[in-house]
Write an enzyme that holds these catalytic residues in place. Sequence first.
Site, PDB file in Angstrom:
ATOM      1  N   SER A 124      18.963 -23.173  14.735  1.00 50.05           N
ATOM      2  CA  SER A 124      20.064 -23.221  13.773  1.00 50.05           C
ATOM      3  C   SER A 124      21.397 -23.360  14.486  1.00 50.05           C
ATOM      4  O   SER A 124      21.573 -22.845  15.597  1.00 50.05           O
ATOM      5  CB  SER A 124      20.063 -21.928  12.935  1.00 50.05           C
ATOM      6  OG  SER A 124      21.252 -21.800  12.193  1.00 50.05           O
ATOM      7  N   THR A 126      23.749 -21.793  13.911  1.00 46.58           N
ATOM      8  CA  THR A 126      24.305 -20.446  13.997  1.00 46.58           C
ATOM      9  C   THR A 126      24.327 -19.945  15.440  1.00 46.58           C
ATOM     10  O   THR A 126      25.087 -19.048  15.782  1.00 46.58           O
ATOM     11  CB  THR A 126      23.523 -19.489  13.073  1.00 46.58           C
ATOM     12  OG1 THR A 126      24.340 -18.381  12.723  1.00 46.58           O
ATOM     13  CG2 THR A 126      22.243 -19.033  13.695  1.00 46.58           C
ATOM     14  N   TYR A 149      19.807 -12.178  12.526  1.00 42.28           N
ATOM     15  CA  TYR A 149      19.038 -13.414  12.263  1.00 42.28           C
ATOM     16  C   TYR A 149      19.451 -14.492  13.270  1.00 42.28           C
ATOM     17  O   TYR A 149      18.616 -15.102  13.925  1.00 42.28           O
ATOM     18  CB  TYR A 149      19.271 -13.917  10.836  1.00 42.28           C
ATOM     19  CG  TYR A 149      18.916 -15.366  10.689  1.00 42.28           C
ATOM     20  CD1 TYR A 149      19.903 -16.355  10.731  1.00 42.28           C
ATOM     21  CD2 TYR A 149      17.592 -15.759  10.580  1.00 42.28           C
ATOM     22  CE1 TYR A 149      19.567 -17.688  10.651  1.00 42.28           C
ATOM     23  CE2 TYR A 149      17.250 -17.095  10.504  1.00 42.28           C
ATOM     24  CZ  TYR A 149      18.247 -18.060  10.550  1.00 42.28           C
ATOM     25  OH  TYR A 149      17.923 -19.392  10.486  1.00 42.28           O
ATOM     26  N   LYS A 153      17.306 -16.485  16.598  1.00 45.70           N
ATOM     27  CA  LYS A 153      17.222 -17.919  16.913  1.00 45.70           C
ATOM     28  C   LYS A 153      17.680 -18.162  18.354  1.00 45.70           C
ATOM     29  O   LYS A 153      17.037 -18.879  19.125  1.00 45.70           O
ATOM     30  CB  LYS A 153      18.085 -18.733  15.945  1.00 45.70           C
ATOM     31  CG  LYS A 153      17.578 -18.770  14.522  1.00 45.70           C
ATOM     32  CD  LYS A 153      16.209 -19.431  14.411  1.00 45.70           C
ATOM     33  CE  LYS A 153      15.771 -19.589  12.972  1.00 45.70           C
ATOM     34  NZ  LYS A 153      14.406 -20.162  12.847  1.00 45.70           N
TER      35      LYS A 153
HETATM   36  C1  WQD Z   1      28.373 -22.149   3.290  1.00 41.42           C
HETATM   37  C2  WQD Z   1      29.836 -22.014   2.882  1.00 41.42           C
HETATM   38  C3  WQD Z   1      30.564 -19.733   2.706  1.00 41.42           C
HETATM   39  C4  WQD Z   1      27.963 -18.756  -0.691  1.00 41.42           C
HETATM   40  C5  WQD Z   1      23.922 -19.984   6.687  1.00 41.42           C
HETATM   41  C6  WQD Z   1      23.259 -19.347   7.864  1.00 41.42           C
HETATM   42  C7  WQD Z   1      22.739 -20.402   8.797  1.00 41.42           C
HETATM   43  C8  WQD Z   1      21.862 -21.374   8.042  1.00 41.42           C
HETATM   44  C9  WQD Z   1      22.590 -21.953   6.848  1.00 41.42           C
HETATM   45  C10 WQD Z   1      19.568 -20.784   8.364  1.00 41.42           C
HETATM   46  C11 WQD Z   1      30.563 -20.925   3.662  1.00 41.42           C
HETATM   47  C12 WQD Z   1      30.596 -20.411   1.347  1.00 41.42           C
HETATM   48  C13 WQD Z   1      28.601 -19.426   0.347  1.00 41.42           C
HETATM   49  C14 WQD Z   1      28.720 -18.305  -1.811  1.00 41.42           C
HETATM   50  C15 WQD Z   1      30.694 -19.232  -0.810  1.00 41.42           C
HETATM   51  N1  WQD Z   1      20.680 -20.746   7.602  1.00 41.42           N
HETATM   52  N2  WQD Z   1      29.933 -19.658   0.279  1.00 41.42           N
HETATM   53  N3  WQD Z   1      30.062 -18.571  -1.815  1.00 41.42           N
HETATM   54  O1  WQD Z   1      26.892 -19.338   6.078  1.00 41.42           O
HETATM   55  O2  WQD Z   1      27.250 -21.781   6.745  1.00 41.42           O
HETATM   56  O3  WQD Z   1      25.024 -20.729   7.100  1.00 41.42           O
HETATM   57  O4  WQD Z   1      22.998 -20.850   6.037  1.00 41.42           O
HETATM   58  O5  WQD Z   1      19.427 -21.241   9.459  1.00 41.42           O
HETATM   59  O6  WQD Z   1      22.010 -19.786   9.811  1.00 41.42           O
HETATM   60  O7  WQD Z   1      24.232 -18.597   8.556  1.00 41.42           O
HETATM   61  O8  WQD Z   1      25.798 -21.226   4.777  1.00 41.42           O
HETATM   62  O9  WQD Z   1      25.547 -21.650   2.376  1.00 41.42           O
HETATM   63  O10 WQD Z   1      25.861 -19.248   3.161  1.00 41.42           O
HETATM   64  O11 WQD Z   1      27.783 -20.836   3.238  1.00 41.42           O
HETATM   65  O12 WQD Z   1      31.921 -19.439  -0.856  1.00 41.42           O
HETATM   66  O13 WQD Z   1      28.192 -17.684  -2.784  1.00 41.42           O
HETATM   67  O14 WQD Z   1      29.891 -21.623   1.517  1.00 41.42           O
HETATM   68  O15 WQD Z   1      31.702 -18.887   2.898  1.00 41.42           O
HETATM   69  O16 WQD Z   1      31.907 -21.352   3.862  1.00 41.42           O
HETATM   70  P1  WQD Z   1      26.359 -20.724   6.194  1.00 41.42           P
HETATM   71  P2  WQD Z   1      26.183 -20.700   3.323  1.00 41.42           P
END
Ligand code: WQD
Length: 334
Positions: A124, A126, A149, A153
């Site tokens: 990821s 991440t 998490y 990774k």
């Molecule tokens: C995306 C954007 C939030 C939800 C995560 C994991 C990563 C990978 C992908 C597995 C950000 C914003 C989100 C909400 C919001 N997973 N948001 N309201 O955090 O980039 O990555 O998922 O491998 O490891 O960390 O993805 O979809 O949670 O957030 O405003 O209800 O949407 O702040 O800017 P993220 P996300």
Amino acid sequence: MNILITGATGYIASHTIVELQKNGHHIIGIDNLSNSSIDVINKIEQITGTKPDFYQVDICDYDGLKLALAGKKIDCCIHFAGLKAVGESVSKPLEYYDNNIGGTITLLKVLREVGCLNIIFSSSATVYGSPAFVPITEDCPKGICTNPYGWTKSMIEQILFDTHKASPEWNIVILRYFNPIGAHESGIIGERPNGIPNNLMPYITQVACGKREKLFVYGNDYDTPDGTGVRDYIHVVDLACGHVKALKAICDKCGIEVFNLGTGHGYSVLDVIHTFESVNGIKIPYEIVARRPGDIASCYADPSKSQKMLDWRATHTLQDMCRDSWNYQSKNLD
Ligand code: WQD
């Protein structure tokens, strides 16, 4: 090729199996079904006409793995299995380290014993933490992960590098996913998060179908064009195709290689909301709230290494991702 798929009934694995079967590969799927349904195996057959071999077994179960693989020729393993809820990992670190890292070590030992030294690992973006620079290339230094998490990774990547260093006969491809969203065009398979979705798109689709009242946008004071978080959203089918291409690197005996699987384009939360609304004709009410701890401002890939070495590039647009996400949700309201 005979491909062992761990986490076979999960979101990305199921889409990858569809693409692998389209390319003539034979699938042996395993999953402990703790986070997904065996019905996904039937859904894959509904799409491709071929039912993957499937065994309910946990990657932490050495004896179970040996039994499932007994007498089988495995040419390559694609390893998806793992706990993946960022928030949950903060409250249950021991379970995440035990399952994700311990399970991977058990899997690697069994693969070695059955003579399979080829593995593609689901990593990821991440692992970059708060990236040193964007767009992110594979030689961007790995960073400080903001949750267990992410650390699993990052640590599994280290285990793979050390394994290859000790035994160069292993061929290992590490795929760093950016933000997978969307669903197969049929709407038969897609992302089914348990409980309240952590991720943006499944939350949006649950607002769209009335299951959630509104979206909470986590902060609009980031140093980005509109203040909301910017991410590299990639269609899950593009991601799946990246795995098919990665098999070629394995066959070419690549040694160990890391690839970013992203589009190279960053979109903000508001971009996603507005695109979803215009593509699907559905209003998404939202409220700006405080930043989510651990979130970063901007993260998107430089995918040129994947394009060059894997002959792979993402082809789906954000409009496609929004359309296909809603198509799946609207056909799976339960
Ligand atoms: C995306 C954007 C939030 C939800 C995560 C994991 C990563 C990978 C992908 C597995 C950000 C914003 C989100 C909400 C919001 N997973 N948001 N309201 O955090 O980039 O990555 O998922 O491998 O490891 O960390 O993805 O979809 O949670 O957030 O405003 O209800 O949407 O702040 O800017 P993220 P996300």
